[in-house]
Scaffold this motif. Structure first.
Motif, short mmCIF file in Angstrom:
data_model
loop_
_atom_site.label_atom_id
_atom_site.label_comp_id
_atom_site.label_asym_id
_atom_site.label_seq_id
_atom_site.Cartn_x
_atom_site.Cartn_y
_atom_site.Cartn_z
N ASP A 75 39.68 124.63 91.15
CA ASP A 75 38.47 125.33 90.68
C ASP A 75 38.01 124.81 89.31
O ASP A 75 37.38 125.54 88.55
CB ASP A 75 38.72 126.83 90.62
N GLY A 76 38.31 123.56 88.99
CA GLY A 76 37.89 122.98 87.72
C GLY A 76 36.39 122.77 87.67
O GLY A 76 35.69 122.84 88.69
N PRO A 77 35.86 122.48 86.49
CA PRO A 77 34.41 122.29 86.32
C PRO A 77 33.92 120.97 86.90
O PRO A 77 34.70 120.08 87.24
CB PRO A 77 34.24 122.34 84.81
N HIS A 78 32.61 120.86 86.96
CA HIS A 78 31.93 119.69 87.55
C HIS A 78 31.38 118.80 86.44
O HIS A 78 30.55 119.22 85.64
CB HIS A 78 30.81 120.17 88.46
N LEU A 79 31.84 117.56 86.41
CA LEU A 79 31.41 116.55 85.44
C LEU A 79 30.58 115.49 86.14
O LEU A 79 30.98 114.96 87.18
CB LEU A 79 32.64 115.91 84.78
N SER A 149 31.09 113.53 89.72
CA SER A 149 29.95 112.95 90.42
C SER A 149 29.27 111.91 89.55
O SER A 149 29.47 111.86 88.32
CB SER A 149 28.94 114.04 90.83
N PHE A 150 28.46 111.08 90.20
CA PHE A 150 27.68 110.06 89.53
C PHE A 150 26.24 110.15 90.06
O PHE A 150 26.04 110.41 91.24
CB PHE A 150 28.21 108.65 89.82
N ALA A 151 25.28 109.93 89.18
CA ALA A 151 23.87 109.86 89.59
C ALA A 151 23.21 108.72 88.86
O ALA A 151 23.23 108.66 87.62
CB ALA A 151 23.16 111.18 89.27
N PHE A 152 22.65 107.80 89.61
CA PHE A 152 22.05 106.60 89.03
C PHE A 152 20.58 106.53 89.42
O PHE A 152 20.24 106.53 90.61
CB PHE A 152 22.80 105.36 89.50
N VAL A 153 19.71 106.49 88.41
CA VAL A 153 18.28 106.67 88.61
C VAL A 153 17.50 105.46 88.12
O VAL A 153 17.93 104.76 87.21
CB VAL A 153 17.78 107.93 87.88
N GLY A 154 16.37 105.22 88.71
CA GLY A 154 15.50 104.13 88.30
C GLY A 154 14.34 104.60 87.44
O GLY A 154 14.13 105.79 87.24
N ASP A 155 13.61 103.64 86.89
CA ASP A 155 12.34 103.87 86.20
C ASP A 155 12.51 104.46 84.80
O ASP A 155 11.62 105.12 84.30
CB ASP A 155 11.42 104.77 87.03
N GLU A 156 13.63 104.19 84.14
CA GLU A 156 13.80 104.67 82.76
C GLU A 156 13.13 103.75 81.76
O GLU A 156 12.53 104.21 80.78
CB GLU A 156 15.28 104.82 82.43
N LYS A 183 24.48 120.68 90.87
CA LYS A 183 24.27 120.72 89.43
C LYS A 183 25.61 120.65 88.70
O LYS A 183 26.53 121.38 89.02
CB LYS A 183 23.54 122.01 89.03
N PRO A 184 25.72 119.77 87.69
CA PRO A 184 26.98 119.67 86.94
C PRO A 184 27.07 120.74 85.86
O PRO A 184 26.09 121.36 85.47
CB PRO A 184 26.88 118.28 86.31
N ASP A 185 28.29 120.92 85.36
CA ASP A 185 28.53 121.80 84.22
C ASP A 185 28.39 121.04 82.90
O ASP A 185 28.11 121.65 81.86
CB ASP A 185 29.93 122.41 84.30
N PHE A 186 28.59 119.74 82.94
CA PHE A 186 28.46 118.89 81.76
C PHE A 186 28.15 117.49 82.24
O PHE A 186 28.59 117.08 83.33
CB PHE A 186 29.76 118.90 80.94
N ALA A 410 39.98 113.32 83.49
CA ALA A 410 41.19 114.06 83.81
C ALA A 410 41.31 115.34 82.98
O ALA A 410 41.66 116.42 83.49
CB ALA A 410 42.41 113.18 83.60
N ARG A 411 41.01 115.24 81.69
CA ARG A 411 41.17 116.40 80.82
C ARG A 411 40.05 117.42 81.03
O ARG A 411 40.29 118.63 80.95
CB ARG A 411 41.22 115.95 79.36
N TYR A 412 38.84 116.96 81.29
CA TYR A 412 37.73 117.89 81.49
C TYR A 412 37.84 118.59 82.86
O TYR A 412 37.71 119.82 82.94
CB TYR A 412 36.38 117.16 81.41
N CYS A 413 38.05 117.82 83.89
CA CYS A 413 38.11 118.40 85.25
C CYS A 413 39.43 119.12 85.53
O CYS A 413 39.48 119.99 86.38
CB CYS A 413 37.90 117.30 86.29
N GLY A 414 40.48 118.73 84.79
CA GLY A 414 41.80 119.27 85.07
C GLY A 414 42.46 118.54 86.21
O GLY A 414 41.78 117.88 87.03
#
Length: 417
Positions: A75-79, A149-156, A183-186, A410-414
């Motif tokens: 039940d760790g957070p989402h990064l 998770s990872f999200a990679f976007v174009g048009d920046e 949606k992530p927590d951080f 590792a430390r953030y997600c646990g």
């Protein structure tokens, strides 16, 4: 596994050659703004190889975003790590380096301690460090409690006609709001920071001002209305406003506000100038509001004493998360997750890890302001090399980023082991 044991294991089992090969392959996929598709497909394959659930959808025809998620075992957070897939152009690069090892901007030439090429630091180094970090944890047999998770976007990036309005980021936000992407927590946006942690960034607006008078033959100037003379009065007002910013409030991490006139075009051939154009960029501190900045600028123009026949029109061509520009943003510099990331960098790398502010604009306002998700900028690479013929990244810093990101995940997600 204790924290010191994990740090030592990450160092011992890191496959530096594989991590560098990933970055060289990424640079080799040309992705100038508008042409992100091949690189997005490359990244989706990398995420699939990490046993992530992946998605790839077009934010504009032929221009996809891609993302991947691996649910945690507890039940760790989402990064989430976020980065843009596009780079600026390479016009003039090959001519500049003709006959030198750096001549091909996509060849990822590697000297003893640096990798050269378009996108090396802005920001394929950050994207690849994040991907390689999860790969390193897998090799270490670390099981995460939280979701990564990872999200990679174009048009920046801006600079190519009809592009560079954060269309990819807007699409990602819409998908998160719709529940298609979790949606992530951080979030960590991997713009280059030489591995410092930026909790604040400037905002901006770009204005194009057209000053219109009436042209007339030089022998009968009384028949004209001098747009160039009016432009001089306007410039004086703008520079006075900038002086007020320079002597005014300063933000601890990004300094003072500012206004820079970047171009003036106008004049007449042996005639009274009938039209002039002024381009400017306005820098905003995180405490400032873009709507107020627009009103302030337009008020200064309206209050400048000009011939009554002079007309002024204003265009704002660089809307991002705001119709007139990009909003400033900040989170608490003592945010626990930002401090944790800084600590992980300090544990794995002799440089970096300082809390700072970004002297540039990128897309964390979409995360922080629009979604309410705290986010920072952090990645290897020196922003001063971005968009230049000198773009490159330190091998040592990039490899350190892989370890630092792995430790932070590792430390953030646990962990469950």
């Amino acid at each position: 596994m204790t924290l010191p044991e994990m740090e030592q294991k990450l160092i011992q089992i890191q496959d530096a050659e594989a991590d560098l090969a990933l970055l060289r392959d990424a640079i080799g996929h040309e992705s100038v703004t508008g042409n992100e598709a091949a690189f997005a497909s490359f990244l989706m394959n990398q995420l699939s190889d990490l046993d992530m659930s992946t998605g790839m959808e077009a934010f504009l025809p032929g221009r996809p975003n891609t993302w991947g998620v691996r649910e945690g075992l507890g039940d760790g957070p989402h990064l989430m790590f976020v980065g843009h897939t596009d780079t600026v152009h390479v016009r003039g690069w090959s001519e500049h380096w003709k006959g030198q090892p750096q001549e091909n901007p996509w060849a990822a030439y590697q000297s003893d301690d640096e990798i050269w090429g378009r996108g090396a630091c802005d920001l394929k180094g950050g994207i690849c460090a994040a991907i390689a970090a999860l790969r390193l944890l897998d090799r270490s047999d670390v099981k995460l409690s939280g979701t990564i998770s990872f999200a990679f976007v174009g048009d920046e990036e801006s600079g190519e006609p009809g592009t560079g309005v954060s269309a990819g980021a807007k699409d990602l936000v819409a998908r998160i709001k719709a529940g298609q992407v979790k949606k992530p927590d951080f979030a960590v946006y991997v713009e280059p920071t030489t591995l410092d942690v930026y909790t604040a960034q400037i905002g901006f607006l770009i204005a194009e001002i057209t000053v219109t008078g009436r042209s007339a033959y030089f022998g009968t100037p009384e028949d004209g209305v001098d747009a160039l003379k009016a432009t001089g009065e306007i410039l004086a007002s703008l520079w006075q406003l900038d002086a007020a910013f320079a002597s005014g409030t300063k933000h601890d991490l990004v300094g003072s506000s500012g206004l820079l006139v970047t171009e003036v075009v106008g004049g007449g051939y042996i005639a009274v100038p009938g039209e002039c154009k002024i381009s400017l960029i306005r820098k905003l501190r995180p405490e400032e509001d873009l709507d107020h900045a627009v009103t302030e600028l337009e008020t200064v123009l309206a209050e400048t004493t000009l011939d009554e026949e002079i007309s002024i029109s204003i265009n704002y061509p660089a809307g991002r998360d705001h119709p007139c520009g990009g909003s400033p943003v900040e989170i608490d510099p003592d945010h626990p997750s930002a401090l944790l990331l800084a600590d992980c960098i300090g544990s794995t790398h002799s440089g970096g890890g300082a809390i700072g502010g970004a002297p540039y604009w990128s897309e964390t306002p979409f995360l922080v302001n629009t979604l309410g998700c705290p986010a920072v900028y952090c990645a290897p690479g020196d922003i001063s090399f971005a968009h230049t013929f000198e773009e490159r990244i330190s091998v040592e810093e990039y490899l350190a980023a892989v370890r630092a990101f792995a430790l932070f995940i590792a430390r953030y997600c646990g962990t469950c082991n």
